[in-house]
Design a protein around this motif. Sequence first.
Motif, PDB file in Angstrom:
ATOM      1  N   THR A  18     167.638  32.023  39.536  1.00  0.00           N
ATOM      2  CA  THR A  18     168.025  31.228  38.377  1.00  0.00           C
ATOM      3  C   THR A  18     168.613  32.132  37.297  1.00  0.00           C
ATOM      4  OG1 THR A  18     165.913  31.427  37.213  1.00  0.00           O
ATOM      5  CG2 THR A  18     166.108  29.632  38.835  1.00  0.00           C
ATOM      6  N   LEU A  19     169.342  31.514  36.392  1.00  0.00           N
ATOM      7  CA  LEU A  19     169.868  32.280  35.264  1.00  0.00           C
ATOM      8  C   LEU A  19     168.727  32.871  34.442  1.00  0.00           C
ATOM      9  CD1 LEU A  19     172.835  30.028  34.123  1.00  0.00           C
ATOM     10  CD2 LEU A  19     172.893  32.108  35.501  1.00  0.00           C
ATOM     11  N   ARG A  20     167.627  32.160  34.381  1.00  0.00           N
ATOM     12  CA  ARG A  20     166.456  32.668  33.659  1.00  0.00           C
ATOM     13  C   ARG A  20     165.946  33.959  34.301  1.00  0.00           C
ATOM     14  NH1 ARG A  20     160.982  29.198  32.542  1.00  0.00           N
ATOM     15  NH2 ARG A  20     160.010  30.685  31.143  1.00  0.00           N
ATOM     16  N   ASN A  21     165.905  33.986  35.658  1.00  0.00           N
ATOM     17  CA  ASN A  21     165.495  35.210  36.357  1.00  0.00           C
ATOM     18  C   ASN A  21     166.391  36.377  35.969  1.00  0.00           C
ATOM     19  OD1 ASN A  21     165.214  33.159  39.231  1.00  0.00           O
ATOM     20  ND2 ASN A  21     163.450  33.904  38.095  1.00  0.00           N
ATOM     21  N   ILE A  22     167.694  36.114  35.937  1.00  0.00           N
ATOM     22  CA  ILE A  22     168.663  37.161  35.635  1.00  0.00           C
ATOM     23  C   ILE A  22     168.512  37.640  34.198  1.00  0.00           C
ATOM     24  CG2 ILE A  22     171.126  37.659  35.386  1.00  0.00           C
ATOM     25  CD1 ILE A  22     171.537  35.627  37.736  1.00  0.00           C
ATOM     26  N   ARG A  23     168.320  36.711  33.271  1.00  0.00           N
ATOM     27  CA  ARG A  23     168.180  37.080  31.848  1.00  0.00           C
ATOM     28  C   ARG A  23     166.956  37.947  31.583  1.00  0.00           C
ATOM     29  NH1 ARG A  23     168.866  31.410  30.511  1.00  0.00           N
ATOM     30  NH2 ARG A  23     171.081  31.024  30.621  1.00  0.00           N
ATOM     31  N   GLU A  24     165.953  37.861  32.464  1.00  0.00           N
ATOM     32  CA  GLU A  24     164.734  38.655  32.271  1.00  0.00           C
ATOM     33  C   GLU A  24     164.936  40.122  32.636  1.00  0.00           C
ATOM     34  OE1 GLU A  24     161.763  36.549  34.510  1.00  0.00           O
ATOM     35  OE2 GLU A  24     161.568  34.987  32.985  1.00  0.00           O
ATOM     36  N   THR A  33     168.944  46.647  40.307  1.00  0.00           N
ATOM     37  CA  THR A  33     168.023  45.548  40.587  1.00  0.00           C
ATOM     38  C   THR A  33     168.552  44.717  41.744  1.00  0.00           C
ATOM     39  OG1 THR A  33     167.367  45.482  38.267  1.00  0.00           O
ATOM     40  CG2 THR A  33     166.857  43.547  39.593  1.00  0.00           C
ATOM     41  N   ARG A  34     167.691  44.451  42.715  1.00  0.00           N
ATOM     42  CA  ARG A  34     168.070  43.636  43.867  1.00  0.00           C
ATOM     43  C   ARG A  34     167.698  42.182  43.607  1.00  0.00           C
ATOM     44  NH1 ARG A  34     164.760  46.516  48.358  1.00  0.00           N
ATOM     45  NH2 ARG A  34     163.266  46.155  46.708  1.00  0.00           N
ATOM     46  N   VAL A  35     168.460  41.293  44.173  1.00  0.00           N
ATOM     47  CA  VAL A  35     168.199  39.857  44.031  1.00  0.00           C
ATOM     48  C   VAL A  35     166.770  39.544  44.462  1.00  0.00           C
ATOM     49  CG1 VAL A  35     168.805  37.571  44.921  1.00  0.00           C
ATOM     50  CG2 VAL A  35     170.605  39.156  44.243  1.00  0.00           C
ATOM     51  N   GLN A  36     166.338  40.104  45.567  1.00  0.00           N
ATOM     52  CA  GLN A  36     164.995  39.802  46.075  1.00  0.00           C
ATOM     53  C   GLN A  36     163.895  40.214  45.101  1.00  0.00           C
ATOM     54  OE1 GLN A  36     164.682  41.785  49.817  1.00  0.00           O
ATOM     55  NE2 GLN A  36     164.312  43.789  48.932  1.00  0.00           N
ATOM     56  N   ASP A  37     164.202  41.121  44.193  1.00  0.00           N
ATOM     57  CA  ASP A  37     163.208  41.567  43.216  1.00  0.00           C
ATOM     58  C   ASP A  37     163.010  40.574  42.075  1.00  0.00           C
ATOM     59  OD1 ASP A  37     162.819  43.916  44.660  1.00  0.00           O
ATOM     60  OD2 ASP A  37     164.355  44.999  43.517  1.00  0.00           O
ATOM     61  N   VAL A  38     163.979  39.697  41.848  1.00  0.00           N
ATOM     62  CA  VAL A  38     163.883  38.782  40.710  1.00  0.00           C
ATOM     63  C   VAL A  38     163.922  37.304  41.101  1.00  0.00           C
ATOM     64  CG1 VAL A  38     164.778  40.447  39.043  1.00  0.00           C
ATOM     65  CG2 VAL A  38     166.361  38.934  40.216  1.00  0.00           C
ATOM     66  N   MET A  39     164.275  37.004  42.352  1.00  0.00           N
ATOM     67  CA  MET A  39     164.355  35.603  42.773  1.00  0.00           C
ATOM     68  C   MET A  39     162.957  35.003  42.889  1.00  0.00           C
ATOM     69  SD  MET A  39     165.139  35.809  46.830  1.00  0.00           S
ATOM     70  CE  MET A  39     163.837  36.246  47.986  1.00  0.00           C
ATOM     71  N   ILE A  40     162.909  33.692  42.920  1.00  0.00           N
ATOM     72  CA  ILE A  40     161.668  32.983  43.213  1.00  0.00           C
ATOM     73  C   ILE A  40     161.587  32.909  44.736  1.00  0.00           C
ATOM     74  CG2 ILE A  40     160.383  30.839  42.962  1.00  0.00           C
ATOM     75  CD1 ILE A  40     162.282  30.259  40.508  1.00  0.00           C
ATOM     76  N   PRO A  41     160.584  33.544  45.353  1.00  0.00           N
ATOM     77  CA  PRO A  41     160.493  33.522  46.808  1.00  0.00           C
ATOM     78  C   PRO A  41     160.244  32.109  47.339  1.00  0.00           C
ATOM     79  CG  PRO A  41     158.976  35.132  45.857  1.00  0.00           C
ATOM     80  CD  PRO A  41     159.530  34.333  44.731  1.00  0.00           C
ATOM     81  N   LYS A  42     160.689  31.861  48.553  1.00  0.00           N
ATOM     82  CA  LYS A  42     160.550  30.542  49.169  1.00  0.00           C
ATOM     83  C   LYS A  42     159.108  30.030  49.106  1.00  0.00           C
ATOM     84  CE  LYS A  42     161.300  28.053  53.474  1.00  0.00           C
ATOM     85  NZ  LYS A  42     161.777  28.165  54.860  1.00  0.00           N
TER      86      LYS A  42
END
Length: 75
Positions: A18-24, A33-42
């Motif tokens: 989410t954009l919120r994840n990215i803004r953090e 920073t890798r996507v997997q480090d900030v995404m909401i896992p399944k």
Amino acid sequence: GRRCFPVLEGGQVQGLLTLRNIREVPRNRWPATRVQDVMIPKVELKTVRPDEELATVLSRMANEDVNQFPVMENG
């Protein structure tokens, strides 16, 4: 106008970014920073099924303070 992005690997959903994840993440940390480090896992995603009633989904959105639900069926 997109607010979230499914993260796929091998055609399978791995999470949601989410954009919120990215803004953090501080901008100076973006290159490392890798996507997997900030995404909401399944496993943590709050999802809905395609056959759920809209009123139920909207109620869940309000009660759970969620802006979006991925619509998923069979993973």
